[in-house]
Design an enzyme around this catalytic site. Structure first.
Site, short mmCIF file in Angstrom:
data_model
loop_
_atom_site.label_atom_id
_atom_site.label_comp_id
_atom_site.label_asym_id
_atom_site.label_seq_id
_atom_site.Cartn_x
_atom_site.Cartn_y
_atom_site.Cartn_z
N ASP A 226 0.85 -1.19 0.00
CA ASP A 226 0.00 0.00 0.00
C ASP A 226 0.89 1.25 0.00
OD1 ASP A 226 -3.14 0.54 0.47
OD2 ASP A 226 -2.01 2.06 1.56
N TYR A 373 -3.75 10.99 0.66
CA TYR A 373 -4.20 10.73 -0.72
C TYR A 373 -4.17 12.01 -1.55
CZ TYR A 373 -5.61 5.99 0.40
OH TYR A 373 -5.59 4.66 0.76
N HIS A 427 -4.63 -7.88 0.19
CA HIS A 427 -3.96 -6.59 0.32
C HIS A 427 -3.18 -6.43 1.62
CE1 HIS A 427 -3.41 -2.36 -0.62
NE2 HIS A 427 -3.80 -2.04 0.60
#
Length: 451
Positions: A226, A373, A427
């Site tokens: 990630d 982000y 993930h």
């Protein structure tokens, strides 16, 4: 004449491409100040201070009062997890959280490993630092920095750490043992958030590099998935001489010719260097595409207006839990959306899931974590066009959001020496499949150390 000019241009481009394609570019190291106000003229305090996770009756009572006032909307019939977190199953989570979950006990578990804080570029950086309990005579531990992502935390590594620091006790070879450092990304958990705009993965990588130097490590290994994968990649781009090896379980491959072959890959896969397993993991293309669309709505919100949704999530523990834990369902296995409980307890315990949630709730860091982000999803990221010339290992877990074939990885990481198709997992690799990930890290570092 025009033909000669065209041929000369094409020839010039081909020569430039061959000369520059493996040019070992690096990112400029630069410096920064992310604390409040103007950077002080006095030098920064470089002391490393012990830290302990704590809680209080007031904190727990406030949580319980907010849970007691929750308002839920009934789910649609037979909707399972297709509309997001199913509120019928959420009632079970709420009941357990309110009546059985022991946050004080989990705080004790969090404090099993040594925690520290230190100031870097104006921010208080939190990390855990775990050394091997014992080593064979003559062996020195390999320093390893492990970096989490969103919506994760340093706690994701609690089950893999013993497999790295004390491998023989857990059935792994004692050929290698690691000294593990797991920092919290600034704005996550116990690491202070930036007070200024622009704090991105490159700034984080620089801060973590300074952290490793402060701990006395001139050379070290790095591992991440990630955001951790991007931060570790940026470290290798900033200071390749200090990063002995880079191990990833996710890769951001954007500016790459091979990604353009995806539309033709299912028919001409072997022509583009795809294996049979690659083809299985990338098809049917329509299903892969729609799954990606379904799973990235949060990304658009957080990369544009993170503070708006942050207001709601930071005020409601139940809303926060639904928002975070939904990712641990469908990012672990996309098929889990067909289950009434999202398959959450097939891979994780409620104690582990709620501990991760509490690290966002008690620190009030969901908004600052989401800002990461907005700061990173930009069109002018220099690092996207720079290859990584550090020995690299990659673990491809089959339920990752996007499968990245070896050919793609090698285009960005030309010194790829280990690529593994993992038998299972998604993930949150370190959290879900610590044994598999630890084995692959041992394999990669072992290959590198024997060279």
């Amino acid at each position: 004449m025009w033909l000669e000019i065209l041929l000369a241009s094409v020839l010039g481009f081909v020569i430039y491409w061959f000369v520059s394609k493996d040019k070992e570019e690096t990112l400029p190291l630069e410096d920064g100040w992310w604390g409040p106000g103007v950077r002080p003229t006095a030098g920064e305090d470089e002391s490393i201070r012990p830290f302990k996770v704590e809680t209080s009756d007031e904190e727990i009572n406030d949580l319980h009062q907010r849970i007691d006032k929750v308002r839920l909307t009934p789910p649609l019939e037979d909707s399972r997890f297709h509309y997001g977190f199913n509120s019928n199953y959420l009632k079970k989570i709420i009941s357990y959280w309110r009546n059985e979950f022991d946050w004080r006990k989990q705080v004790e578990i969090l404090n099993r490993y040594p925690h520290f804080k230190t100031k870097i570029e104006g921010l208080d950086i939190h990390f855990i630092h775990v050394k091997p309990p014992q080593l064979p005579s003559g062996q020195t531990p390999k320093p390893l920095l492990m970096v989490h992502g969103w919506p994760g935390s340093f706690y994701e590594f609690y089950k893999i750490i013993p497999l790295l620091t004390d491998p023989e006790k857990h059935g792994l070879s004692n050929e290698l043992a690691f000294e593990v450092v797991c920092p919290s990304i600034p704005g996550y958990g116990f690491s202070e958030a930036s007070s200024k705009k622009g704090f991105n993965s490159v700034a984080t990588a620089r801060i973590f590099y300074k952290l490793m130097l402060r701990l006395g490590f001139q050379q070290f290994y790095v591992q991440g998935g990630d955001w951790g994968a991007l931060i570790c990649t940026n470290m290798a781009q900033l200071v390749p001489s200090h990063v002995k090896g880079l191990h990833l379980n996710m890769a951001f491959i954007l500016r790459n010719f091979y990604t353009l072959t995806l539309l033709l890959g299912w028919r001409f896969g072997r022509l583009f260097g795809y294996t049979k397993r690659d083809m299985e993991l990338m098809s049917p293309l329509k299903k892969i595409f729609f799954n990606l669309v379904r799973e990235t709505g949060y990304m658009h919100i957080q990369s544009t207006k993170p503070d708006t949704v942050g207001c709601a999530l930071n005020d409601s523990p139940v809303g926060l839990a639904a928002y975070i834990l939904e990712k641990f369902s469908t990012w672990t296995n996309p098929e889990f959306r067909d289950l009434e409980d999202g398959g959450l307890e097939r891979k994780f315990s409620l104690d582990d899931l709620l501990t991760g949630t509490m690290l966002y709730w008690t620190t009030g860091t969901i908004t600052s974590s989401q800002r990461f982000y907005k700061e990173n999803l930009r069109l002018d990221n220099m690092h996207e066009g720079i290859k990584v010339h550090v020995p690299t290992g990659f673990a491809a877990f089959p339920c990752e959001l996007v499968h990245v074939p070896e050919k793609w990885v090698k285009s960005k990481y030309p010194k790829l020496i280990s690529y593994s198709y993992m038998p299972r997992g998604g993930h949150f690799a370190a959290f879900e499949e610590p044994e598999l990930l630890a084995q692959d890290i041992h394999k990669f570092v072992g290959l590198l150390e024997r060279q």
